[in-house]
Design an enzyme around this catalytic site. Structure first.
Site, PDB file in Angstrom:
ATOM      1  N   VAL A  55       0.870  -1.170   0.000  1.00  0.00           N
ATOM      2  CA  VAL A  55       0.000   0.000   0.000  1.00  0.00           C
ATOM      3  C   VAL A  55       0.909   1.222   0.000  1.00  0.00           C
ATOM      4  CG1 VAL A  55      -1.757   1.255   1.298  1.00  0.00           C
ATOM      5  CG2 VAL A  55      -1.776  -1.244   1.273  1.00  0.00           C
ATOM      6  N   ASP A  56       0.585   2.193  -0.834  1.00  0.00           N
ATOM      7  CA  ASP A  56       1.418   3.386  -0.956  1.00  0.00           C
ATOM      8  C   ASP A  56       1.082   4.378   0.159  1.00  0.00           C
ATOM      9  OD1 ASP A  56       3.308   5.131  -1.934  1.00  0.00           O
ATOM     10  OD2 ASP A  56       1.971   5.988  -3.449  1.00  0.00           O
ATOM     11  N   ALA A  57       1.442   4.004   1.381  1.00  0.00           N
ATOM     12  CA  ALA A  57       1.200   4.856   2.549  1.00  0.00           C
ATOM     13  C   ALA A  57       2.071   4.341   3.686  1.00  0.00           C
ATOM     14  CB  ALA A  57      -0.272   4.830   2.933  1.00  0.00           C
ATOM     15  N   GLY A  63       2.591  -3.336  12.878  1.00  0.00           N
ATOM     16  CA  GLY A  63       3.241  -4.530  13.418  1.00  0.00           C
ATOM     17  C   GLY A  63       2.551  -5.018  14.683  1.00  0.00           C
ATOM     18  N   ASP A  64       2.154  -4.080  15.537  1.00  0.00           N
ATOM     19  CA  ASP A  64       1.425  -4.441  16.757  1.00  0.00           C
ATOM     20  C   ASP A  64       0.074  -5.059  16.423  1.00  0.00           C
ATOM     21  OD1 ASP A  64       3.477  -3.431  18.349  1.00  0.00           O
ATOM     22  OD2 ASP A  64       2.551  -1.439  18.487  1.00  0.00           O
TER      23      ASP A  64
END
Length: 104
Positions: A55-57, A63-64
């Site tokens: 995703v370009d963001a 991770g959590d």
């Protein structure tokens, strides 16, 4: 992953690796391995490889969220790491897409 298994954990998942996906550079590669103990005392391992659409963001806390959802799905699918990871990745993708929609 086998080295990490030797250190104790039965389940190992590596996400967002720098490995090349067979589907191109628009995907992240996640790897997983789960040791499964058989009733006779022997063990086997299930190894998986997942391609995750990029995703370009940039987000904080993914991770959590991944770790929490993987824990929940492995509770529901204790001997099926592939299903647990697929459901985790699906949920992550939906949360990220929804976040992008609301941010815009």
């Amino acid at each position: 992953m086998d080295l990490l298994h030797e250190m104790g954990p039965d389940t190992v998942v590596l996400t967002s690796t720098d490995l090349l996906s067979k589907h191109g550079d628009q995907f992240l590669v996640a790897l997983g391995s789960q040791k499964i103990r058989k009733p006779d005392g022997t063990s086997t391992s299930q190894k998986i490889c997942l391609d995750i659409p990029k995703v370009d963001a940039v987000f904080v806390g993914t991770g959590d969220l991944f770790a929490a959802m993987l824990l929940a799905w492995t509770h529901h699918h204790p001997k099926d790491l592939k299903t647990a990871c697929e459901k985790t990745v699906s949920l992550m993708h939906h949360v990220i897409r929804r976040t992008i929609t609301y941010a815009n």
